[in-house]
Design a protein around this motif. Structure first.
Motif, PDB file in Angstrom:
ATOM      1  N   VAL A 113       0.847  -1.197   0.000  1.00  0.00           N
ATOM      2  CA  VAL A 113       0.000   0.000   0.000  1.00  0.00           C
ATOM      3  C   VAL A 113       0.885   1.252   0.000  1.00  0.00           C
ATOM      4  CG1 VAL A 113      -1.971  -1.134   1.101  1.00  0.00           C
ATOM      5  CG2 VAL A 113      -0.181  -0.111   2.527  1.00  0.00           C
ATOM      6  N   SER A 114       0.255   2.409   0.159  1.00  0.00           N
ATOM      7  CA  SER A 114       0.967   3.682   0.071  1.00  0.00           C
ATOM      8  C   SER A 114       2.174   3.752   1.017  1.00  0.00           C
ATOM      9  CB  SER A 114       0.017   4.841   0.367  1.00  0.00           C
ATOM     10  OG  SER A 114      -0.981   4.932  -0.620  1.00  0.00           O
ATOM     11  N   GLU A 115       2.017   3.255   2.242  1.00  0.00           N
ATOM     12  CA  GLU A 115       3.125   3.291   3.196  1.00  0.00           C
ATOM     13  C   GLU A 115       4.327   2.502   2.677  1.00  0.00           C
ATOM     14  OE1 GLU A 115      -0.639   4.032   5.447  1.00  0.00           O
ATOM     15  OE2 GLU A 115       0.014   2.671   3.867  1.00  0.00           O
ATOM     16  N   ASN A 116       4.060   1.350   2.049  1.00  0.00           N
ATOM     17  CA  ASN A 116       5.138   0.545   1.484  1.00  0.00           C
ATOM     18  C   ASN A 116       5.804   1.263   0.315  1.00  0.00           C
ATOM     19  OD1 ASN A 116       2.714  -1.452   2.312  1.00  0.00           O
ATOM     20  ND2 ASN A 116       4.661  -2.368   2.871  1.00  0.00           N
ATOM     21  N   MET A 117       4.982   1.935  -0.509  1.00  0.00           N
ATOM     22  CA  MET A 117       5.541   2.676  -1.639  1.00  0.00           C
ATOM     23  C   MET A 117       6.439   3.799  -1.137  1.00  0.00           C
ATOM     24  SD  MET A 117       5.512   2.640  -5.015  1.00  0.00           S
ATOM     25  CE  MET A 117       3.964   2.212  -5.850  1.00  0.00           C
ATOM     26  N   TRP A 118       6.012   4.487  -0.077  1.00  0.00           N
ATOM     27  CA  TRP A 118       6.842   5.537   0.510  1.00  0.00           C
ATOM     28  C   TRP A 118       8.178   4.963   0.978  1.00  0.00           C
ATOM     29  CZ3 TRP A 118       7.330  10.287  -0.232  1.00  0.00           C
ATOM     30  CH2 TRP A 118       6.245  11.154  -0.373  1.00  0.00           C
ATOM     31  N   TYR A 119       8.116   3.825   1.658  1.00  0.00           N
ATOM     32  CA  TYR A 119       9.339   3.192   2.160  1.00  0.00           C
ATOM     33  C   TYR A 119      10.269   2.842   1.005  1.00  0.00           C
ATOM     34  CZ  TYR A 119      12.405  -0.073   4.599  1.00  0.00           C
ATOM     35  OH  TYR A 119      13.511  -0.702   5.120  1.00  0.00           O
ATOM     36  N   LEU A 120       9.679   2.271  -0.068  1.00  0.00           N
ATOM     37  CA  LEU A 120      10.468   1.862  -1.231  1.00  0.00           C
ATOM     38  C   LEU A 120      11.144   3.073  -1.886  1.00  0.00           C
ATOM     39  CD1 LEU A 120      11.033  -0.779  -2.859  1.00  0.00           C
ATOM     40  CD2 LEU A 120       9.174  -0.090  -4.388  1.00  0.00           C
ATOM     41  N   VAL A 121      10.371   4.146  -2.068  1.00  0.00           N
ATOM     42  CA  VAL A 121      10.911   5.354  -2.697  1.00  0.00           C
ATOM     43  C   VAL A 121      11.956   6.011  -1.796  1.00  0.00           C
ATOM     44  CG1 VAL A 121      10.321   7.700  -3.437  1.00  0.00           C
ATOM     45  CG2 VAL A 121       8.919   5.767  -4.172  1.00  0.00           C
TER      46      VAL A 121
ATOM     47  N   ASN B 219      20.157   6.313  -3.212  1.00  0.00           N
ATOM     48  CA  ASN B 219      21.055   6.112  -4.352  1.00  0.00           C
ATOM     49  C   ASN B 219      21.449   7.444  -4.989  1.00  0.00           C
ATOM     50  OD1 ASN B 219      21.096   2.989  -4.894  1.00  0.00           O
ATOM     51  ND2 ASN B 219      18.935   3.490  -4.528  1.00  0.00           N
ATOM     52  N   ASN B 220      20.917   8.566  -4.418  1.00  0.00           N
ATOM     53  CA  ASN B 220      21.217   9.921  -4.892  1.00  0.00           C
ATOM     54  C   ASN B 220      20.832  10.131  -6.355  1.00  0.00           C
ATOM     55  OD1 ASN B 220      22.387  10.864  -2.399  1.00  0.00           O
ATOM     56  ND2 ASN B 220      24.196   9.611  -2.874  1.00  0.00           N
ATOM     57  N   VAL B 221      19.754   9.480  -6.801  1.00  0.00           N
ATOM     58  CA  VAL B 221      19.254   9.659  -8.163  1.00  0.00           C
ATOM     59  C   VAL B 221      18.242  10.798  -8.176  1.00  0.00           C
ATOM     60  CG1 VAL B 221      17.937   8.628 -10.046  1.00  0.00           C
ATOM     61  CG2 VAL B 221      19.633   7.268  -8.813  1.00  0.00           C
ATOM     62  N   LYS B 222      18.461  11.774  -9.044  1.00  0.00           N
ATOM     63  CA  LYS B 222      17.541  12.899  -9.186  1.00  0.00           C
ATOM     64  C   LYS B 222      16.801  12.863 -10.519  1.00  0.00           C
ATOM     65  CE  LYS B 222      18.421  14.770  -5.234  1.00  0.00           C
ATOM     66  NZ  LYS B 222      17.369  14.770  -4.180  1.00  0.00           N
ATOM     67  N   LYS B 223      17.287  12.045 -11.444  1.00  0.00           N
ATOM     68  CA  LYS B 223      16.680  12.003 -12.770  1.00  0.00           C
ATOM     69  C   LYS B 223      16.803  10.595 -13.347  1.00  0.00           C
ATOM     70  CE  LYS B 223      16.734  14.537 -17.175  1.00  0.00           C
ATOM     71  NZ  LYS B 223      17.451  15.578 -17.961  1.00  0.00           N
TER      72      LYS B 223
ATOM     73  N   ASN C  35       1.670   5.206  -9.839  1.00  0.00           N
ATOM     74  CA  ASN C  35       1.780   5.650  -8.454  1.00  0.00           C
ATOM     75  C   ASN C  35       3.246   5.773  -8.038  1.00  0.00           C
ATOM     76  OD1 ASN C  35      -0.816   6.014  -6.761  1.00  0.00           O
ATOM     77  ND2 ASN C  35      -1.292   4.280  -8.089  1.00  0.00           N
ATOM     78  N   LEU C  36       4.087   4.854  -8.529  1.00  0.00           N
ATOM     79  CA  LEU C  36       5.520   4.977  -8.268  1.00  0.00           C
ATOM     80  C   LEU C  36       6.046   6.293  -8.846  1.00  0.00           C
ATOM     81  CD1 LEU C  36       8.344   4.025  -7.421  1.00  0.00           C
ATOM     82  CD2 LEU C  36       8.446   2.693  -9.553  1.00  0.00           C
ATOM     83  N   LYS C  37       5.625   6.610 -10.060  1.00  0.00           N
ATOM     84  CA  LYS C  37       6.043   7.866 -10.696  1.00  0.00           C
ATOM     85  C   LYS C  37       5.635   9.062  -9.837  1.00  0.00           C
ATOM     86  CE  LYS C  37       5.468  10.655 -14.886  1.00  0.00           C
ATOM     87  NZ  LYS C  37       4.803  10.765 -16.210  1.00  0.00           N
TER      88      LYS C  37
ATOM     89  N   GLN D  57       7.206  13.409  -5.899  1.00  0.00           N
ATOM     90  CA  GLN D  57       7.087  14.103  -4.618  1.00  0.00           C
ATOM     91  C   GLN D  57       8.422  14.187  -3.888  1.00  0.00           C
ATOM     92  OE1 GLN D  57       3.587  13.009  -2.191  1.00  0.00           O
ATOM     93  NE2 GLN D  57       2.759  12.028  -4.019  1.00  0.00           N
ATOM     94  N   ARG D  58       9.361  13.327  -4.253  1.00  0.00           N
ATOM     95  CA  ARG D  58      10.710  13.392  -3.679  1.00  0.00           C
ATOM     96  C   ARG D  58      11.685  14.107  -4.614  1.00  0.00           C
ATOM     97  NH1 ARG D  58      11.978  10.498   0.766  1.00  0.00           N
ATOM     98  NH2 ARG D  58      13.587  12.111   0.778  1.00  0.00           N
ATOM     99  N   GLY D  59      11.120  14.757  -5.642  1.00  0.00           N
ATOM    100  CA  GLY D  59      11.951  15.556  -6.536  1.00  0.00           C
ATOM    101  C   GLY D  59      12.716  14.761  -7.570  1.00  0.00           C
ATOM    102  N   ILE D  60      12.275  13.534  -7.858  1.00  0.00           N
ATOM    103  CA  ILE D  60      12.960  12.676  -8.837  1.00  0.00           C
ATOM    104  C   ILE D  60      12.186  12.707 -10.150  1.00  0.00           C
ATOM    105  CG2 ILE D  60      13.772  10.343  -9.351  1.00  0.00           C
ATOM    106  CD1 ILE D  60      13.905   9.899  -6.290  1.00  0.00           C
ATOM    107  N   GLN D  61      12.839  13.138 -11.214  1.00  0.00           N
ATOM    108  CA  GLN D  61      12.205  13.333 -12.516  1.00  0.00           C
ATOM    109  C   GLN D  61      12.313  12.077 -13.373  1.00  0.00           C
ATOM    110  OE1 GLN D  61      14.057  16.387 -14.863  1.00  0.00           O
ATOM    111  NE2 GLN D  61      12.693  16.110 -16.620  1.00  0.00           N
ATOM    112  N   LEU D  62      11.214  11.761 -14.064  1.00  0.00           N
ATOM    113  CA  LEU D  62      11.193  10.647 -15.013  1.00  0.00           C
ATOM    114  C   LEU D  62      10.993  11.217 -16.413  1.00  0.00           C
ATOM    115  CD1 LEU D  62      10.940   7.477 -15.501  1.00  0.00           C
ATOM    116  CD2 LEU D  62       8.461   7.877 -15.458  1.00  0.00           C
ATOM    117  N   THR D  63      11.902  10.899 -17.336  1.00  0.00           N
ATOM    118  CA  THR D  63      11.775  11.411 -18.703  1.00  0.00           C
ATOM    119  C   THR D  63      10.991  10.471 -19.606  1.00  0.00           C
ATOM    120  OG1 THR D  63      13.850  10.383 -19.437  1.00  0.00           O
ATOM    121  CG2 THR D  63      13.983  12.611 -18.489  1.00  0.00           C
TER     122      THR D  63
END
Length: 479
Positions: free
Chosen positions: A127-135, A141-145, A273-275, A280-286
C-alpha cells in the motif's frame, strides 16, 4: 484424627468430581430440544442444513451436533478457511513477500541512464506506506533524474486478472478487484466527495493522486443531506489508465462521502503511483510507464518487505477479502511454477493440503479459494476436519484464531451476537451467496473447553433468518 481428616478429604474430592462430571455430562442435555425449537422459530428446514459441532479435545471430545454432516454443499466464503490452512502450512508465520526496484545500469552523477524496474513479489498488502518506504530507500542512491522508463514486472503471476472461478458478473467495487503480482492499495482507488455551494459541482478528490486516473466531475451539490452519488467508468482507448466519471448529487448537509473503485490494470496502476511518489521526492522521469520483464543482470536499488503472512490471512478472513484470497493462492502456485503462476496452480496446492489432512475424498472439491463461486463443494464434517487441524496445530493455531472475526467486535461478525452471551466468545468465518449462508469456527466456554463447529445452509429461506438461527444456537451453546 489423621485418618478421619484424610477420609473426609477423599469423600469431599470424590463428591466434587461426581458433581463436576454430572454437570459436564448434563451441560448439553437439552441441546437437541433447543435445536428443534430454534428450527421451528426461524422456519428452517433441517434437510437444507449441513451441521457438525464438537466440544472438547482428544479423548474428551464429544459430538454435539451432526445434521447431514457428510452432505456435500456449497460453502461460500468459509472456503477461505481451507485457503488459510494451506497458506499457513506453506508460508509459516513471519513469512514476508518482497517488492523491489532494480536497474541494469549504475546511477552516475545523480542520473539513472536507463529503465527503473518495479518488480512485484505477489504482496497483497503493498500500500501507500510501502511505496513511501520503497521510494525513500531509492533516494539513498542519490538519483535525481531517470532517463528511461518505469517498467513494471509482474511476471511472477499470470496475466489473468479475474479468474473464471469468480462469479461471471463483474462488480466495479474494491471487493472484486483484479489481481497481479505487482499490486498497489488493494488495486482500488479512493474517491472522496464533499459538498460545495448549492447548485455547484461537488468537490471530488482522488487518493492517491496519479496520472493513471482521469477524473471527470459531473456531481452536483444540492440542499438537504441526501447521497445520490454515482461513480462510473468510461472506456477511452487512447488513455492508458481508467477514466472515472463522478455524477449524481450530494446534500450540503453531509460532510464527506467515500467511494471505492477497483482499477483495471494493476501493473500500470502501481507504476503510475511509483512515478507520482518519485516526483514528490523531486525525482524526474523522462520516459513512460509500461510493463515488461526485469533483465537478469540487474541490481536491487531498493526493497520493501510485506507485513507478516499471518496479518495478510487476517486481512482475508476478517472482512472476507476475495482479492487477498486470490493473491495468496497465486503465491501458493509459485511453488508449482517459478513464474506465471495461475490460480489453478494454487488451488491444486490447497486441494493437496486438504488431502493431507485426511478429508474424505468424496466430501470436498475446491475450485475457488475465496468461495466466490457456486462450484465449490464441501461437507460440514470435512470443514470441521480443517478447523480441528488448525486448532490442534500449535505452530499456526494462534495466528489462525486471530484472523477470524470476533462476535460483536469486528470484521463480518461486528454486528452479530452483540450484547449476548456469545459476544467475544465466538470467532468464526462467515459465508454468503444467494441461497447460501454459512458460519464456521470456534465458540469458547467458560470452563475452558472449545466448541468447534461448521454450519452450512443451502436453501431459499431468508438469509437473515438463517443467520439468526445460527447465532441463537451459538448463544445457547456458550451459555
Amino acid at each position: 484424627m489423621k485418618y478421619l481428616i484424610a477420609t473426609i478429604l477423599f469423600f469431599s474430592v470424590f463428591a466434587n468430581a461426581q458433581a463436576s462430571g454430572t454437570e459436564s455430562k448434563d451441560k448439553f442435555a437439552d441441546l437437541q430440544k433447543e435445536y428443534q425449537a430454534l428450527l421451528k422459530k426461524f422456519g428452517v428446514d433441517a434437510k437444507d442444513l449441513g451441521m457438525y459441532a464438537t466440544v472438547g479435545e482428544g479423548e474428551e471430545m464429544k459430538v454435539l451436533l451432526d445434521t447431514n454432516g457428510t452432505k456435500v454443499m456449497i460453502p461460500a466464503s468459509i472456503s477461505k478457511i481451507a485457503t488459510a490452512s494451506a497458506v499457513l502450512e506453506h508460508f509459516p508465520p513471519g513469512h514476508k513477500f518482497k517488492t523491489q526496484l532494480l536497474s541494469n545500469v549504475e546511477p552516475k552523477n545523480g542520473v539513472l541512464k536507463g529503465n527503473l524496474y518495479l518488480k512485484g513479489g505477489g504482496d497483497p498488502s503493498f500500500v501507500s506506506e510501502n511505496m513511501w518506504y520503497l521510494v525513500n530507500a531509492f533516494t539513498r542512491n542519490n538519483v535525481k533524474k531517470i532517463e528511461g522508463d518505469i517498467v513494471v514486472d509482474d511476471t511472477l503471476f499470470d496475466k489473468v486478472r479475474y479468474d473464471l472461478s469468480r462469479q461471471k458478473e463483474r462488480v466495479d467495487r474494491a471487493y472484486d478487484a483484479p489481481v497481479g503480482a505487482m499490486s498497489f492499495n488493494w488495486n482500488s482507488v479512493n474517491i472522496f466527495v464533499r459538498p460545495n455551494g448549492v447548485g455547484s459541482n461537488a468537490q471530488v478528490f482522488i487518493d492517491p493522486e496519479n496520472e493513471y486516473i482521469r477524473l471527470i466531475n459531473r456531481s452536483k451539490t444540492v440542499s438537504g443531506s441526501g447521497n445520490n452519488l454515482l461513480a462510473d467508468r468510461e472506456d477511452d482507448k487512447k488513455f492508458p489508465g481508467d477514466v472515472i466519471i463522478v455524477g449524481g448529487s450530494i446534500g450540503q448537509g453531509l460532510k464527506e462521502i467515500v467511494v471505492f473503485k477497483n482499477v483495471q490494470q494493476p501493473d500500470l496502476w502501481a507504476g503510475y503511483n511509483l512515478k507520482a511518489f518519485l516526483a514528490q521526492r523531486g525525482i524526474q522521469l523522462t520516459g513512460e510507464v509500461k510493463n515488461g520483464v526485469t533483465p537478469e543482470k540487474s541490481d536491487v536499488l531498493a526493497e520493501s518487505e510485506s507485513k507478516p503472512i499471518e496479518q495478510m490471512v487476517a486481512d482475508m478472513n476478517k472482512f472476507s477479502n476475495n482479492y487477498v484470497a486470490e493473491m495468496l493462492t497465486k503465491n501458493l502456485g509459485v511453488a508449482k511454477k517459478t513464474k506465471g503462476a495461475t490460480l489453478a496452480d494454487g488451488v491444486l496446492v490447497i486441494n493437496e493440503h486438504l488431502q493431507s489432512l485426511g478429508l474424505p475424498a468424496d466430501q470436498y472439491k475446491i475450485n475457488s479459494p475465496s468461495g466466490l463461486s457456486r462450484e465449490n463443494r464441501i461437507s460440514s464434517f470435512a470443514m470441521w476436519k480443517v478447523l480441528d487441524h488448525l486448532r490442534d496445530d500449535f505452530r499456526v493455531q494462534p495466528e489462525f484464531l486471530t484472523s477470524l472475526p470476533i462476535a460483536g467486535v469486528d470484521g463480518t461478525l461486528k454486528k452479530r451476537m452483540k450484547n449476548s452471551a456469545a459476544e467475544r466468545w465466538v470467532r468464526a468465518k462467515t459465508g454468503f451467496l444467494t441461497n447460501v449462508v454459512s458460519l464456521a469456527g470456534y465458540a469458547g466456554l467458560e470452563d475452558g473447553r472449545v466448541v468447534t463447529f461448521s454450519f452450512v445452509y443451502n436453501g431459499s429461506t431468508d438469509e437473515t433468518k438463517i443467520r439468526a438461527f445460527f447465532d441463537n444456537l451459538l448463544i445457547y451453546l456458550v451459555k
